[in-house]
Scaffold this active site. Structure first.
Site, mmCIF file in Angstrom:
data_model
loop_
_atom_site.group_PDB
_atom_site.id
_atom_site.type_symbol
_atom_site.label_atom_id
_atom_site.label_comp_id
_atom_site.label_asym_id
_atom_site.label_seq_id
_atom_site.Cartn_x
_atom_site.Cartn_y
_atom_site.Cartn_z
ATOM 1 N N GLU A 14 11.720 -17.560 -25.223
ATOM 2 C CA GLU A 14 10.879 -16.366 -25.190
ATOM 3 C C GLU A 14 11.507 -15.240 -26.015
ATOM 4 O O GLU A 14 10.817 -14.500 -26.704
ATOM 5 C CB GLU A 14 10.655 -15.920 -23.746
ATOM 6 C CG GLU A 14 9.464 -14.992 -23.605
ATOM 7 C CD GLU A 14 8.998 -14.856 -22.153
ATOM 8 O OE1 GLU A 14 9.156 -15.831 -21.392
ATOM 9 O OE2 GLU A 14 8.490 -13.788 -21.825
ATOM 10 N N GLU A 28 10.957 -16.061 -29.625
ATOM 11 C CA GLU A 28 9.551 -15.801 -29.924
ATOM 12 C C GLU A 28 9.309 -14.299 -30.080
ATOM 13 O O GLU A 28 8.641 -13.849 -31.014
ATOM 14 C CB GLU A 28 8.677 -16.355 -28.788
ATOM 15 C CG GLU A 28 7.183 -16.187 -29.003
ATOM 16 C CD GLU A 28 6.387 -16.649 -27.777
ATOM 17 O OE1 GLU A 28 6.953 -16.677 -26.672
ATOM 18 O OE2 GLU A 28 5.201 -16.973 -27.938
ATOM 19 N N CYS A 30 5.841 -16.314 -17.338
ATOM 20 C CA CYS A 30 6.463 -17.217 -16.369
ATOM 21 C C CYS A 30 5.847 -17.104 -14.990
ATOM 22 O O CYS A 30 6.147 -17.890 -14.116
ATOM 23 C CB CYS A 30 7.970 -17.049 -16.318
ATOM 24 S SG CYS A 30 8.519 -15.404 -16.603
ATOM 25 N N SER A 42 3.238 -14.756 -24.008
ATOM 26 C CA SER A 42 4.222 -15.638 -24.629
ATOM 27 C C SER A 42 3.729 -17.072 -24.483
ATOM 28 O O SER A 42 3.190 -17.439 -23.436
ATOM 29 C CB SER A 42 5.559 -15.476 -23.911
ATOM 30 O OG SER A 42 6.337 -16.635 -24.098
ATOM 31 N N LYS A 54 2.628 -21.445 -8.025
ATOM 32 C CA LYS A 54 3.262 -22.546 -8.748
ATOM 33 C C LYS A 54 2.600 -23.873 -8.414
ATOM 34 O O LYS A 54 2.638 -24.811 -9.186
ATOM 35 C CB LYS A 54 4.753 -22.612 -8.416
ATOM 36 C CG LYS A 54 5.550 -21.423 -8.912
ATOM 37 C CD LYS A 54 5.904 -21.536 -10.375
ATOM 38 C CE LYS A 54 6.630 -20.285 -10.865
ATOM 39 N NZ LYS A 54 6.680 -20.203 -12.316
ATOM 40 N N GLU A 83 -0.091 -23.924 -10.745
ATOM 41 C CA GLU A 83 0.415 -24.103 -12.101
ATOM 42 C C GLU A 83 0.728 -25.570 -12.382
ATOM 43 O O GLU A 83 0.369 -26.108 -13.434
ATOM 44 C CB GLU A 83 1.683 -23.266 -12.314
ATOM 45 C CG GLU A 83 2.214 -23.341 -13.729
ATOM 46 C CD GLU A 83 3.520 -22.562 -13.905
ATOM 47 O OE1 GLU A 83 3.616 -21.791 -14.866
ATOM 48 O OE2 GLU A 83 4.429 -22.723 -13.068
ATOM 49 N N GLU A 101 -2.910 -28.515 -18.654
ATOM 50 C CA GLU A 101 -1.963 -28.347 -19.761
ATOM 51 C C GLU A 101 -0.573 -28.843 -19.369
ATOM 52 O O GLU A 101 0.281 -29.031 -20.229
ATOM 53 C CB GLU A 101 -1.830 -26.863 -20.164
ATOM 54 C CG GLU A 101 -3.113 -26.185 -20.600
ATOM 55 C CD GLU A 101 -3.850 -25.547 -19.441
ATOM 56 O OE1 GLU A 101 -3.671 -25.990 -18.280
ATOM 57 O OE2 GLU A 101 -4.639 -24.613 -19.683
ATOM 58 N N CYS A 109 9.513 -12.527 -7.743
ATOM 59 C CA CYS A 109 9.407 -13.755 -6.941
ATOM 60 C C CYS A 109 10.126 -13.660 -5.603
ATOM 61 O O CYS A 109 9.808 -14.403 -4.675
ATOM 62 C CB CYS A 109 9.958 -14.933 -7.720
ATOM 63 S SG CYS A 109 9.119 -15.161 -9.290
HETATM 64 S S1 SF4 Z 1 6.288 -15.780 -6.691
HETATM 65 FE FE1 SF4 Z 1 4.757 -14.288 -7.265
HETATM 66 S S2 SF4 Z 1 5.739 -13.258 -8.992
HETATM 67 FE FE2 SF4 Z 1 6.823 -15.143 -8.725
HETATM 68 S S3 SF4 Z 1 5.804 -16.572 -10.056
HETATM 69 FE FE3 SF4 Z 1 4.865 -16.781 -8.058
HETATM 70 S S4 SF4 Z 1 3.104 -15.451 -8.150
HETATM 71 FE FE4 SF4 Z 1 4.426 -14.853 -9.821
#
Ligand code: SF4
Ligand SMILES: Cc1cc2nc3c(=O)[nH]c(=O)nc-3n(C[C@H](O)[C@H](O)[C@H](O)COP(=O)(O)O)c2cc1C
Ligand code: SF4
Ligand code: SF4
Ligand code: SF4
Ligand code: SF4
Ligand code: SF4
Ligand code: SF4
Ligand code: SF4
Ligand code: FES
Ligand code: FES
Ligand code: FES
Ligand code: FES
Lengths: 632, 668, 172
Positions: free
Chosen positions: B277, B280, B297, B317, B356, B359, B364, B499
C-alpha cells in the site's frame, strides 16, 4: 372568492378597509348566512345555499356579488359561514341583522324563506328551533337555551362571518390587534398582556401561555418557530376543527402575535389530515392574508415579518404531543422524546419553538384588543376566560359550546345540553377524552376549570365532554378508551407499549366475563405504573379512565368479576336473551332473523331461545314487535 | 461553591456530567439501563433508570440534564415498582430460552432480571414468533428476543451513517427491522456488526462458524492453519490478564492443543500490506492520480464505499486486506512448505471483526473455486472454542508462533487501532534505505473520530486523514467531494477506535475497553525489535522468493484486487410503461441513487417522449430499476440483458436509434 | 404529449407524478410525509419500490421511509378500494351505537374476516378515530364526503347507490 384583495400597508389602510367592510357587512341590508361547517355541509347546506340564491334571484332581489361593491350597498348578501356549534340540527340558516335562526333547512325550504322572511319579514315557523323538552319554538339564536348560557370568545364570529373572505374578519376588528401591536409595542408588552390575562393553554395541559411565551422569548436564538397544534386527536372533540373552519384568520393573527412575542418569523400549522375542509380554509386564509400583506415580509410596514406553512398529520394521536409533533414535521416517526429540553429550548430542528393550541391562539387577538381585565371577567381566578367543549353522547343538545371556565358540570349538561336524551338518567361524563376521567352525579356542582378537574382525577384535556346515561357500563367505557390509547401508543417506551396492551387484555377479560379477582389488583398496579413511569403524556394519562372508573365505579368492576354480572346490562357475554312466553304470539319473526338458528317454536306458540346456541347478537330483540324478547 | 446534586442523601459534586445517570453512577449506584448508550443520542425508552426528583417527580436519569441543587432518590417504592414492572412486561413479550441463547451469560435482560429479583410474570406470552433472519454472512437477527431499546437503530444510523435498521409500525406492534422487512443480506448492511455490540439481548448476534471450525479440525485429511489478527491479542489478554505477546503465545499453545496445525500472525500480512500500500501510495503521489488514496483493509468500509461512493472506488487502494493477503499467499505457498495438497489446506482467521466473514466470501477472494480464507472466527468465537475444549488459558505455557508467517513488526501490530495503518505507511515512507525513520506519529493516534495532519515525506507535504466510524467517514468524504477538504491519503476503519472495537471482540466493547486495548496495542508495538514493516526479514524473503517487486506482476496477481459497484437494496423494478405488444423491447432504466443523481430520471423521460414521437410508444416497455451495480457508468440502462452505460438525457436518442430500434426490427 | 387517460399510460402517469410530487414538496427529509401522502393519492397505497425510489431521491435510508410509512395510520401498504369508507369509532360515535352500523356495512360488503377491501377493489372499509363530525354521530366518510347521523339502512342505501352508479358507468 375571486376578488382581488388590496394590499394593506399600514394601520390606516386597515382602518379604512375595516370601515368599508363593516358598513357593507353589518349594514341594515339583509344577510343570509348558511352554515358551511363540516356538519351542515354533510347535511346538504351547499344545496341550500344554491337554492336560496336561485329563489332570491327569482324573486327579483339583488344579491351582492362582491362585499365592497359600492353599487350594491343595499343588495342582499348570501354567504357561507363556519360552524355555529349546533350541527346536530343543521343545516342552519341565519337571517341577519335580526338573527333569525332556522334549523334543518332543506333546499326546498328556500322559497318560503325568501318569500315569507326576506320579503314579508316573518319567521317560517316550521324551520324554527323547537326545544325538545318543552316544545317551545324560538325565533332568535340568542334565545335558544343551548346558546343562552354560552359566552363566545374563541368562537366569536364562527357562524357569522365568511371564513373564505378576509374582509369579513377585518370588518369584525380582524388584524386590529396585530396592527396595534406592531405600532410601537414590544414583545415584552405582548407577553405581559397575555400573562396578566391569565390565559392558559387550551390544548390540555393548561400551562400559562404568557409564561411559555416569556420563556421562549428569553431563550437566545436567531431562528425560532411558532407551531399551532391543530392535531385534535381526542376522539369526540371537534372544537379546533370548527375554529379553523369558521374563523381561520383569528388563528393566523394569534400565530403572528405569538411570533412577534417570542421573536419567531416562521410558523407551522400542524393539522389532522382527517380535516380536509379545515385544511382548505386555512390554506385559503393564509393566501389571502399574504395577498393583503398581513402575513409575509414586513407586515404593515413594521419591519416584522412572519410566514406560515401547513403540515398535514398522517393519522397518529400521539402527534398531538408536542415533541412527537415536532418529529413529525421533521419527517420522522412521531415518537415523543424526553423533556427537558423543552421545545422552548430546543424544538423544531433544534430551534426554540413555541407550541400552542388552536383555541389558545384564537383567544389571543381578542385579549390584545380588549385587554387582560376584560378577559379575566370571565372564568375563575386561576382559569380565566372561556373554554370550548364538544358536548356529545346521551344528551339532548349535542354540539360545540363555549362557556366561561368554572361553569358547573350540571349547568353544562342540563342547561346547555338540555339534560339526558331518551328519558334515561344521568350517569357520568367522560371529560378530556382518552386522557381524562369520568365525573359522576356527585360532581354536578363541580366547576369546570383546570384545577378543580385535576383535583378529582379528571382533566380539561382538549375539551371533549361525553355524557352517558345509566345504560352505560363503566368497565366497557374504560375498555373502549384503553383500546384507543393502546392502539395509539407510539411504542417507544416499554411501560406504555406493553402496559397499555396488558391493561386492555385485562379489561377485555373482565368485560367478557373471564375476569378473576386478582385481575383488579394487577390492573390497578399496572395503571399506576403506567401513569408514573411512561415517557410522555399519552402514557402518563392513558390510565386515567381506568383509575377514575375504578375510583367511582369500583362496584361495577366487582360485579363483573365476582358476580359475573354487568350491572348496566351492556356487556354481551353477561346477557341472556329470553322470550317471555306470556307475550310471545309465535309469529316466527325472530326465528327467521336469528343467524344461528337458536330460536325454536311452532307457529302461533311461544318460542324459546337455546342459550347454548345463542351468540347474543340481539337481532331477535330488534325484530320482535311485541317486545317479548328480553335481556336478562 | 461548586455545584452539586444530592443522590440518596449523598452530596455529589457536578463536574461536567452529561446526565443524571452519570451523576448517580458517581455516587456509587449502578442503575440498570437498557437504552442508554454513552456514545449514542438520548432515547429514554426503557424506563429502567428512573429516579424521583424532589419537586419534579419521576424522571429517567439517562435523559435528564444535571442541575445544581437537585435532590434525587433512586430507590423508592415507585422507582422499584416501575423497574420491576417494566421487566415483567418485557419478559412477558420475550421469546427466548437462555440456556440455548447465544447471549446466555452476557445478556443484560437476563442479568437485570436476576439483579432485580423478578420472579413472577403474570402475563401470558401471546406474541407471534417471527422467523430468525440468518441471511447475512455476519449477523443473525432474532426479532423475538428484541426488547426495542433502539440501540442498534441509533448505532447504525448515528455512528455508522448507514441506517439499515429502523422501527416498523407502532404501539405494541413495533418491531425493529430492515426496510420492507427484507433479509439483512438484501439491504445496505456493511456487516460491521456494531449493532451487535450494543444489543443488550440475543436479538442481534454474530453468525457463528464454531461448528464448521471444529469439523475442519476433526477432519484428519485436512491441515488447518490459523492466522490471528492484531487486535485479537488485546482482547485475549484482557481475559487472562497478561500482555499482548504473552497472550499470543498462550493462544498459540491453546490452539495447537485444540488441534489446529499451525498458528500464524495476520500482522505478518499487515506488514505486507504496508509495503504494497505504501508503494502504491508513493506511486500515486508521484503521478498525482487517484488521490486521495483510501485504505482498503476494512471490509466494512470497502462495502460502504462501494454502495455509497462509487465515484471514489478507484481511490481505494487496490491492496487486499491483510486477512486476504495472508489467505492468497498461504494458499499458494503453504502447500509446498507443509507438504499438503492445496485442497486439503484449511485457512481459518481469527478476527476481531464480523465484516471479515463477508470479506472472505467475496467472489474476488476465491481462487480456482477455493476461497483464499476458508472461514473466519471472531475473537469471541475462539474464546468460546477454547472454553469448549476445556483448555485453561491462565495455566497454559506460551509457545512460539510458526514461521514464516509468524514473524511481524510493530507496524503490523498497530493495524488493529485507528491510525495504525496510516502510521505503518508513514514509518515505511519516512525510513530510507539506511533506516532511522520516525516510529511515532502522535497526530494519527487516539480515539478521536476524525484526525487530520500533514507529514513531510521526501520533501513533500502529505496531507492525511484518519477516521473511524462510518458516519465520520461519510462526513469526510462529503467534505472531499465538495472540495472543502483535500487529502493525499485517508485511513478509514468502520469500527470506533479501529479493529480493537470490532464487533467480534468480547463485551464490554465500550470506550474504556477500547482505550485499554489501544494502550496494549502500542505497548506491544514498542516491545517489538523491528517496528518498520519494510524491515521484516520474512517479508523481504517473501519478495525475494515469491513476489518479486512490491506492486510487481506477481504481487498484483496475489495481493491486489478490484472493487465493484454495489446496490444498496434488492428490489423489483417499477412498472413505468407497460406494453402488451408481442414484439416489444423491454428497457429498464436505473433510478438508483447514483444514476438518479446523474440525470437518469430525465433519461427515462426523454426515452418515453422519443418513443412516442417515433410511434414506438406501444412497443417499448419501460421499467424503473434500482441499481445495476454499474453506478460509475450511470445513467445505466438495460435492454435484452445488455447493460448500456452513460445513457444521458442527451444521448438517449442515440440509444433508441442504435440499440432499441434495431432490436425491434429484429423482433418484428 | 402523452395521452393521459390511456389506461396503458396509467403506470407512467403515476410515476411521472411521483417525480413531480418530490419536486413540488422539496427533496428533503422534512417533506417525506407530504410526499408519501400525495404518492398514496396516486397509487392508493405505497408500493415498496416507489418508497425505495423516494428514499433514493431524498437521500435517506429506505428503512427510515418504511419506518415512517408504517407508523402513521393514514398510510397503507396494500392497495385500497376505489371507495374508501371510513367509519368513525370515536367516543361520540361509539356511544351512539356505531357497532351496529359497522356490522351492517361489513355484512353489506360481504367482507371476509380480517379483510378490509372487497375483492373487486371497489370498497375499503376502515374504522377510524373521530372525523370531527361528532355532533352528527355516528358519522361515516366516503371518499372525503361526510355523512352524519348514519344508520345501517342509510349506509346500505349509500352503497347501493354507488353500485348503481358504477354499473351505469360501466355500461357507458
Ligand atoms: S473490525 Fe471493524 S474496523 Fe476492523 S476491519 Fe472489521 S469492520 Fe473494519
Ligand atoms: C397524547 C397527547 C395528545 C395531545 N393532543 C393535543 C392536541 O390534539 N391538540 C393540542 O392542542 N394539544 C395536544 N396535546 C398537548 C400538547 O402537547 C401541547 O401541550 C399543547 O399543544 C400546548 O398548547 P397550549 O399550551 O396552547 O395548550 C396533546 C398532548 C398529549 C400528551
Ligand atoms: S408513553 Fe406511550 S406514546 Fe408516549 S413515548 Fe411512551 S410509548 Fe410512546
Ligand atoms: S318475534 Fe316476538 S312474538 Fe314473534 S315469535 Fe319471536 S318472540 Fe314471539
Ligand atoms: S340474540 Fe341473536 S343469536 Fe341469540 S337468539 Fe337472538 S337472534 Fe339468535
Ligand atoms: S436474550 Fe437474554 S434473556 Fe433472552 S433468551 Fe437470550 S439470554 Fe435469555
Ligand atoms: S437457570 Fe433455571 S431455568 Fe435456567 S437452566 Fe438453570 S435451572 Fe433451568
Ligand atoms: S452490521 Fe453495521 S451496517 Fe449492518 S446493521 Fe449493524 S451497524 Fe448497521
Ligand atoms: S435488536 Fe437489540 S439493540 Fe436493537 S432494539 Fe432490539 S434489543 Fe435493542
Ligand atoms: S357545521 Fe353547521 S352548525 Fe356545526
Ligand atoms: S436507560 Fe434511561 S430510559 Fe432507558
Ligand atoms: S445506481 Fe447503481 S447502476 Fe444505477
Ligand atoms: S367521534 Fe365520531 S366523528 Fe367524532
Amino acid at each position: 372568492m375571486t376578488t382581488n384583495l388590496t394590499q394593506i400597508l399600514s394601520k390606516a389602510d386597515l382602518e379604512a378597509l375595516k370601515t368599508r367592510a363593516h358598513a357593507a357587512l353589518d349594514s341594515d341590508a339583509l344577510r343570509v348566512v348558511v352554515c358551511g361547517g363540516t356538519g351542515c355541509s354533510s347535511n346538504g347546506s351547499a344545496e341550500v345555499l344554491i337554492a336560496l340564491r336561485q329563489a332570491i334571484a327569482a324573486a327579483g332581489l339583488a344579491i351582492k356579488v362582491d362585499l365592497l361593491d359600492e353599487s350594491q350597498m343595499d343588495a342582499l348578501s348570501v354567504d357561507f359561514s363556519g360552524c355555529s356549534g349546533f350541527c346536530e340540527v343543521g343545516p342552519i340558516v341565519r337571517i341577519l341583522p335580526e338573527n333569525i335562526f332556522y334549523v334543518q333547512v332543506k333546499a326546498k325550504d328556500a322559497k318560503d324563506i325568501v318569500e315569507r322572511t326576506l320579503i314579508a319579514g316573518q319567521a317560517v315557523d316550521r324551520l324554527l328551533y323547537q326545544d325538545k323538552n318543552t316544545g317551545e319554538r324560538y325565533i332568535h339564536r340568542d334565545e335558544i337555551p343551548f346558546y343562552v348560557n354560552q359566552v363566545n370568545i374563541a368562537l366569536t364570529d364562527c357562524g357569522l362571518i365568511d371564513p373564505a373572505d378576509i374582509r369579513h374578519y377585518i370588518a369584525h376588528n380582524g388584524y386590529e390587534a396585530l396592527a396595534q401591536t406592531l405600532e410601537g409595542k414590544t414583545p415584552e408588552d405582548v407577553v405581559q398582556v397575555i400573562t396578566d390575562a391569565g390565559l392558559r393553554g387550551r390544548g390540555g395541559g393548561g400551562f400559562p401561555t404568557g409564561r411559555k411565551w416569556g420563556i421562549t422569548l428569553k431563550v437566545p436564538g436567531e431562528k425560532k418557530y411558532v407551531i399551532c397544534n391543530a392535531d385534535e386527536g381526542d376522539p369526540g372533540a371537534f372544537m379546533d376543527r370548527s375554529v379553523l373552519e369558521g374563523n381561520p384568520h383569528a388563528v393566523i393573527e394569534g400565530m403572528i402575535l405569538a411570533g412577534f412575542a417570542i421573536g419567531a418569523d416562521e410558523g407551522y400549522v400542524y393539522v389532522r389530515a382527517e380535516y380536509p375542509l379545515a385544511v382548505q380554509r386555512m390554506r385559503l386564509a393564509i393566501r389571502q392574508a399574504e395577498q393583503s400583506n398581513l402575513l409575509g415580509d414586513n407586515i404593515l410596514n413594521s419591519g416584522f415579518g412572519f410566514h406560515i406553512k401547513i403540515k398535514e398529520g398522517a393519522g397518529a394521536f400521539v402527534c398531538g404531543e408536542e415533541t412527537a409533533l415536532i418529529a413529525s414535521i421533521e419527517g420522522q416517526r412521531g415518537m415523543p422524546r424526553p423533556k427537558p429540553p423543552f421545545p422552548a429550548q430546543s424544538g423544531l430542528w433544534g430551534k426554540p419553538t413555541c407550541v400552542n393550541n388552536v383555541e389558545t391562539l384564537a383567544n389571543v387577538p381578542r385579549i390584545i384588543l380588549r385587554g387582560s381585565e376584560w378577559f379575566r371577567q370571565y372564568g375563575t381566578e386561576k382559569s380565566a376566560g372561556t373554554k370550548v367543549f364538544a358536548l356529545t353522547g346521551d344528551v339532548v343538545n349535542t354540539g360545540l359550546i363555549e362557556v366561561p371556565m368554572g361553569t358547573t358540570l350540571g349547568d353544562v349538561v342540563f342547561k346547555v345540553g338540555g339534560g339526558i336524551r331518551g328519558g334515561g338518567e344521568f350517569k357520568t361524563v367522560q371529560i378530556g377524552g382518552p386522557s381524562g376521567g369520568c365525573l359522576t352525579k356527585d360532581h354536578l356542582d363541580l366547576p369546570l376549570d383546570y384545577d378543580s378537574l385535576r383535583s378529582v382525577g379528571a382533566m380539561v384535556g382538549s375539551g371533549g365532554l361525553v355524557v352517558m346515561d345509566d345504560e352505560t357500563c363503566m368497565v366497557e367505557v374504560a375498555r373502549y378508551f384503553m383500546n384507543f390509547t393502546q392502539s395509539e401508543s407510539c411504542g417507544k417506551c416499554v411501560i406504555c407499549r406493553e402496559g397499555t396492551k396488558r391493561m386492555l387484555e385485562i379489561l377485555e377479560k373482565i368485560t367478557s366475563g373471564q375476569g378473576v379477582p386478582e385481575d383488579l389488583e394487577t390492573l390497578e398496579e399496572l395503571a399506576e405504573t403506567v401513569r408514573d413511569g411512561s415517557l410522555c403524556g399519552l402514557g402518563k394519562t392513558a390510565p386515567n379512565p381506568v383509575l377514575s372508573t375504578l375510583k367511582y365505579f369500583r362496584h361495577e368492576y366487582e360485579a363483573h368479576v365476582w358476580d359475573k354480572k354487568c350491572p348496566a346490562k351492556q356487556c354481551a357475554n353477561f346477557k341472556t336473551y329470553w322470550i317471555d312466553p306470556a307475550r310471545c304470539k309465535g309469529c316466527r319473526m325472530c326465528a327467521k332473523q336469528c343467524p344461528v338458528e337458536a330460536i325454536t317454536g311452532n307457529l302461533k306458540e311461544p318460542h324459546v331461545i337455546d342459550a347454548e346456541k345463542c351468540i347474543k347478537c340481539g337481532a331477535c330483540m330488534d325484530v320482535c314487535r311485541l317486545k317479548a324478547v328480553e335481556l336478562q | 461553591m461548586s455545584k452539586s446534586i444530592t443522590v440518596d442523601g449523598i452530596q455529589v459534586e457536578l463536574n461536567g456530567e452529561r446526565n443524571l445517570l452519570e451523576v448517580v453512577r458517581k455516587a456509587g449506584i449502578q442503575l440498570p439501563t437498557f437504552c442508554y448508550h454513552s456514545e449514542l443520542s438520548v432515547y429514554g425508552a426503557c424506563r429502567m433508570c428512573v429516579c424521583e426528583i424532589e419537586g419534579r417527580g419521576l424522571q429517567a436519569t439517562c435523559s435528564t440534564p444535571p442541575e445544581d441543587g437537585l435532590v434525587i432518590h433512586t430507590n423508592t417504592k415507585k422507582t422499584m415498582r416501575i423497574r420491576k414492572m417494566a421487566l415483567e412486561l418485557l419478559l412477558a413479550a420475550h421469546h427466548g430460552k437462555c440456556p440455548t441463547c447465544d447471549k446466555n451469560g452476557a445478556c443484560r435482560l437476563q442479568e437485570i432480571a436476576e439483579q432485580l429479583d423478578v420472579k413472577l410474570v403474570r402475563f401470558q406470552n401471546n406474541v407471534d414468533l417471527i422467523p430468525v433472519d440468518s441471511s447475512s454472512p455476519s449477523i443473525v437477527r432474532d426479532p423475538n428476543k428484541c426488547i426495542l431499546c433502539g440501540d442498534c437503530v441509533r448505532m447504525c444510523r448515528e455512528v455508522q451513517g448507514v441506517g439499515v435498521l429502523d422501527f416498523i409500525r407502532r404501539g405494541s406492534n413495533v418491531r425493529v427491522g430492515t426496510a420492507f422487512n427484507k433479509p439483512m443480506a438484501d439491504v445496505e448492511c456493511v456487516y460491521c456488526g456494531q449493532c451487535v455490540t450494543c444489543c443488550p439481548t440475543g436479538a442481534l448476534t454474530v453468525k457463528s462458524d464454531v461448528n464448521r471450525a471444529w469439523e475442519a479440525v476433526y477432519d484428519t485429511t485436512k491441515t488447518v492453519v490459523v492466522q490471528v489478527a492484531p487486535a485479537v491479542r488485546t482482547a485475549v489478554c484482557e481475559s487472562i490478564g497478561c500482555d499482548g505477546e504473552m497472550a499470543m503465545g498462550k493462544l498459540a499453545a491453546a490452539l495447537r492443543r485444540m488441534g489446529f496445525d499451525r498458528v500464524y500472525d495476520t500482522s505478518f500480512a499487515a506488514d505486507l500490506t504496508t509495503v504494497e500500500e505504501g508503494t502504491e501510495f508513493l506511486k500515486r503521489l508521484e503521478t498525482g492520480e487517484k488521490l486521495p488514496q483510501f485504505t482498503s483493509c476494512c471490509p466494512g468500509w470497502v462495502k460502504f464505499a462501494e454502495q455509497f461512493y462509487p465515484g471514489f472506488i478507484e481511490n481505494l487502494s487496490s491492496c487486499k486486506s491483510p486477512q486476504q493477503m495472508f489467505g492468497s499467499l498461504a494458499k499458494k505457498h503453504l502447500p509446498e512448505i507443509l507438504g499438503v495438497k492445496r485442497e486439503d489446506l484449511v485457512i481459518v482467521s481469527i478476527m476481531p471483526c464480523t465484516a471479515k466473514k463477508f470479506e472472505a466470501s467475496r467472489p474476488e477472494m476465491v481462487t480456482d473455486g477455493m476461497p483464499d480464507v476458508d472461514m473466519v472466527l471472531t475473537t469471541q468465537e475462539v474464546i468460546q472454542m477454547i472454553r469448549q475444549s476445556g483448555v485453561v488459558m491462565k495455566e497454559i505455557e506460551p509457545e512460539a508462533l510458526d514461521m514464516p508467517f509468524g514473524f511481524k513488526t510493530g507496524a503490523g501490530v498497530i493495524f488493529g487501532a485507528s491510525g495504525g495503518v496510516a502510521e505503518a505507511v508513514l514509518r515505511l515512507a519516512t525510513t530510507s534505505e539506511a533506516g532511522g525513520g520516525v516510529m511515532k506519529f502522535n497526530a494519527v493516534r487516539g480515539m478521536a473520530g476524525t484526525k487530520e495532519t500533514s507529514v513531510d515525506i521526501n520533501g513533500r507535504t502529505v496531507r492525511l486523514a484518519v477516521v473511524n466510524g462510518l458516519a465520520n467517514a461519510k462526513a469526510l468524504v462529503e467534505r472531499i467531494k465538495s472540495g472543502e477538504a483535500e487529502f493525499d491519503i485517508v485511513e478509514v476503519m468502520a469500527c470506533r477506535g479501529g479493529c480493537i472495537g470490532g464487533a467480534g471482540q468480547p463485551l464490554p466493547n465500550d470506550m474504556p475497553a477500547r482505550e485499554r486495548r489501544r494502550g496494549m496495542m502500542y505497548d506491544c508495538d514498542s516491545m517489538q525489535v523491528v517496528r518498520n514493516a519494510g524491515d521484516n526479514p520474512y517479508i523481504k524473503e517473501a519478495y525475494a522468493n515469491w513476489l518479486g517487486e512490491p506492486n510487481g506482476h506477481e504481487a498484483h496477481e496475489l495481493l491486489h484486487t478490484q472493487y465493484q459497484n454495489r446496490r444498496r437494496i434488492v428490489g423489483e423494478p417499477i412498472e413505468v410503461r407497460p406494453s402488451t405488444a408481442v414484439d416489444k423491447a423491454v428497457v429498464r432504466v436505473c433510478l438508483g441513487t447514483c444514476c438518479y443523481l446523474n440525470g437518469a430520471y430525465d433519461t427515462m423521460h426523454n426515452l418515453l417522449e422519443i418513443a412516442d414521437k417515433k410511434g414506438l410508444g406501444d412497443r417499448i416497455e419501460v421499467k424503473a430499476s434500482f441499481c445495476f451495480e454499474n453506478c460509475q457508468g450511470g445513467p445505466s440502462v438495460e435492454m435484452d440483458g445488455v447493460l448500456h452505460s452513460k445513457v444521458t438525457p442527451d444521448t438517449v436518442a442515440q440509444f433508441v436509434e442504435q440499440v432499441v430500434e434495431p432490436h425491434l426490427k429484429q423482433k418484428a | 404529449m402523452v395521452e393521459m387517460h390511456d389506461p396503458a399510460r396509467l403506470a407512467e402517469r403515476k410515476f411521472e407524478r411521483v417525480n413531480e410530487i418530490i419536486a413540488e414538496c422539496g427533496a428533503n427529509e422534512s417533506s417525506l410525509i407530504p410526499i408519501l401522502q400525495h404518492v398514496q393519492e396516486e397509487y392508493r397505497y405505497l408500493p415498496e419500490e416507489v418508497m425505495s425510489f423516494i428514499a433514493t431521491a431524498l437521500d435517506i435510508p429506505p428503512a427510515a421511509v418504511n419506518g415512517v410509512a408504517t407508523f402513521y395510520a393514514q398510510f397503507s401498504m396494500e392497495p385500497k378500494g376505489k371507495y374508501l369508507i371510513r367509519m368513525c369509532d370515536g367516543t361520540a360515535c361509539h356511544v351512539r351505537d356505531n357497532r351496529a352500523l359497522i356490522d351492517a356495512t361489513k355484512h353489506r360488503l360481504n367482507l371476509a374476516p380480517g379483510k378490509t377491501t372487497t375483492p373487486d377493489m371497489r370498497y375499503t372499509l376502515e374504522v377510524v378515530n373521530c372525523i370531527g363530525a361528532c355532533a352528527l354521530a355516528p358519522a361515516v366518510v366516503i371518499n372525503d364526503q361526510v355523512h352524519g347521523q348514519m344508520t345501517g339502512d342509510k349506509i346500505v342505501a349509500l352503497i347501493n347507490e354507488i353500485d348503481a352508479n358504477e354499473a351505469d358507468g360501466a355500461e357507458k
